[in-house]
Design a protein around this motif. Structure first.
Motif: not given
Lengths: 279, 260
Positions: A37-49, A199-206, A211-219
């Motif tokens: 599973i890949g998790i994508l999201g901008e900084n502060g989107s809650g990925k690390t949490t 969890i990554t910034h780089n779409i090439k990795d995933i 399956r891909l999960i995209v986070l945005k502003k905590g959702a």
């Protein structure tokens, strides 16, 4: 209940300067065993949490997290949960605790109070899987960045995890180190049946994720396969992602009337497709 | 920064490598104490001979030995000169205002021998013992103190982690020094105050990033099931053999000599 990581109505709030911020808003997720599973999201989107909720490093403000049916709130399970859900961090330097490779690998099983013979067996196996056998007695501070990140993974493997959560593990590596690490992760997923959450910034990795999960502003705004996310304009709009070049090419060709039915995300897949057409 | 640093573990198969880490730790402790006792130089000289023997056993060649002494050569030289000049007593050499006394010469040699013992005890210990072995030895030797509420196991982990991060922090300090130089920090200024300020411009960022690093490491350790409990298996893994008895026997002779 069993055999998955489940997040049920999870909310997480932080208090920063007397001001409540919502890191995660009402997240429901199931991570079944065996997926990549890949998790994508901008900084502060809650990925690390989100990552830290998986193994009980932090606890949700509301809702529950279950690992194979064990609640992370329950302190009795915490060692079991953490040995099942391994965690790799961004900076390889700050997660290596020992000065010698071999001892680094033994740190986890030592904390689990395993007998020495068992630790030895596990260390041998993990070194072999991650291709570090030749470096067994090496000093950890003399390794390269890629080797350090592989060492970090190997030292999680000695705890025999079912899930591996990686929080931006490639962001401090060079191109070849990044490519190598992703290949090792694929191998762990396919051959050793370890669930990978990358969890990554780089779409090439995933691109080859299941399956891909995209986070945005905590959702969670999208939860689908990479192809479905990158090939549909609506999904790209929702996620705010930039599609990989190959997908742009395929979409362009489809618009011009060439009907490519395959899901082509990478150069390798394109090469394979063209070869098949030529035959 | 990729060279071999002083105090770093070097893998080997020598007599010293095979010794139980507890023996080595105890040996170092006894050697240092007996060498520092006043009015007893025979124990000191025996320790020097024992250490030279250890250096030979360790397979350190003369060239390497010279390289190891290099960083402390000025310290040795200066202490010797000052001790021999400033301590008054029976005069041996008399050149105008400078005079060297017999007592001064003697004390100078003793001081050099003491520094030698302190320096090489620690170098040989860290060269032949991995940090985890050292941790286990500290845990095993100081285990009784747990009963009176001193968390020896945590202390041992602390030492292990600090040993690991010394080279990392040195490297970081070098990077920050370069960064500050690039911004014009006056490291080469003749004014002491300016120089002092320049040093602070490195010290504070290093401290700040070390704190951040400490938080990261704590999370990494926690996610690998570290809870600060005592690890009994680690202590059980130590084994006390014949060579340990010989080594302890040799060291105890120096204690006996001090006591007699």
């Amino acid at each position: 209940m069993a055999d998955a990581i489940e997040l049920v109505n999870v909310q997480k709030q932080y208090k920063v300067n007397n001001h409540l911020t919502h890191a995660l808003k009402d997240v429901n997720l199931t991570i079944p065993k065996g997926q990549f599973i890949g998790i994508l999201g901008e900084n502060g989107s809650g990925k690390t949490t989100l990552a830290r909720l998986f193994n009980g490093l932090i606890l949700p403000t509301k809702g529950n997290v279950y690992v194979d049916g064990m609640d992370t709130f329950d302190k009795r399970f915490i060692k079991k949960i953490r040995s099942r859900v391994g965690m790799i961090f961004q900076n390889p330097e700050n997660q290596i605790i020992s000065s010698i490779v071999e001892e680094e690998l033994a740190f986890g099983p030592q904390n689990l109070n395993l007998p020495i013979e068992e630790i030895d067996k596990r260390v041998d196996k993990a070194l072999n899987i991650m291709g570090l056998t030749a470096l067994r007695f090496h000093a950890t501070n003399l390794l390269s960045g890629g080797q350090k990140q592989r060492l970090a993974i190997a030292s999680i493997l000695t705890m025999k995890p079912q899930y591996l959560i990686l929080d931006e593990p490639t962001s401090m590596l060079d191109q070849s180190g990044r490519y190598e690490l992703i290949n090792y992760l694929k191998k762990l997923n396919k051959q050793h049946n370890i669930t990978i959450v990358l969890i990554t910034h780089n779409i090439k990795d995933i691109l080859s994720a299941d399956r891909l999960i995209v986070l945005k502003k905590g959702a969670v705004v999208l939860d689908s396969t990479p192809w479905k996310i990158f090939s549909s304009p609506e999904n790209l709009e929702i996620s705010g992602l930039n599609p990989p070049d190959m997908v742009k090419l395929v979409n362009g060709l489809n618009k011009r009337g060439y009907k490519l039915k395959d899901e082509i995300l990478t150069t390798e897949q394109m090469v394979e497709f063209i070869c098949r057409q030529l035959n | 920064m990729n060279g071999l640093k002083i105090g770093q573990y070097v893998r080997g198969n020598s007599f010293l490598h095979k010794l139980d880490p507890r023996t080595k730790l105890l040996g170092c402790f006894v050697m240092i104490i007996t060498s520092l006792l006043k009015n007893n130089t025979s124990a000191l000289y025996i320790n020097v001979v024992l250490l030279l023997l250890c250096i030979l056993l360790c397979g350190i060649k003369f060239k390497q030995f010279v390289k190891m002494v290099r960083p402390i050569r000025y310290m040795l030289l200066l202490t010797f000169i000052f001790q021999s000049i400033f301590i008054s007593g029976e005069k041996l050499i008399d050149l105008w205002v400078i005079s060297v006394s017999r007592e001064g010469l003697h004390i100078g040699i003793v001081t050099i021998a003491r520094i030698f013992v302190l320096y090489f005890c620690s170098i040989l210990l860290t060269r032949t013992t991995t940090p985890a072995q050292l941790t286990a030895a500290i845990e095993a030797l100081l285990f009784p103190m747990v009963r009176i509420g001193i968390p020896i196991n945590k202390f041992a982990t602390l030492i292990n982690v600090s040993l690991r991060f010394i080279p990392v922090i040195i490297e970081e300090a070098e990077t920050i020094t370069c960064a500050q130089k690039a911004r014009g920090a006056p490291f080469n200024s003749k004014s002491l105050i300016k120089k002092f300020k320049a040093i602070f411009s490195v010290l504070i960022p290093v401290l700040a990033s070390s704190l951040q690093r400490a938080a990261d490491i704590a999370i990494a350790m926690e996610s690998r099931c570290y809870t600060g409990e005592i690890n009994h298996n680690r202590i059980k893994g130590l084994s006390f053999g014949k060579s340990d008895i010989i080594a302890l026997g040799l060291i105890s002779t120096s204690i006996v000599i001090v006591l007699v």
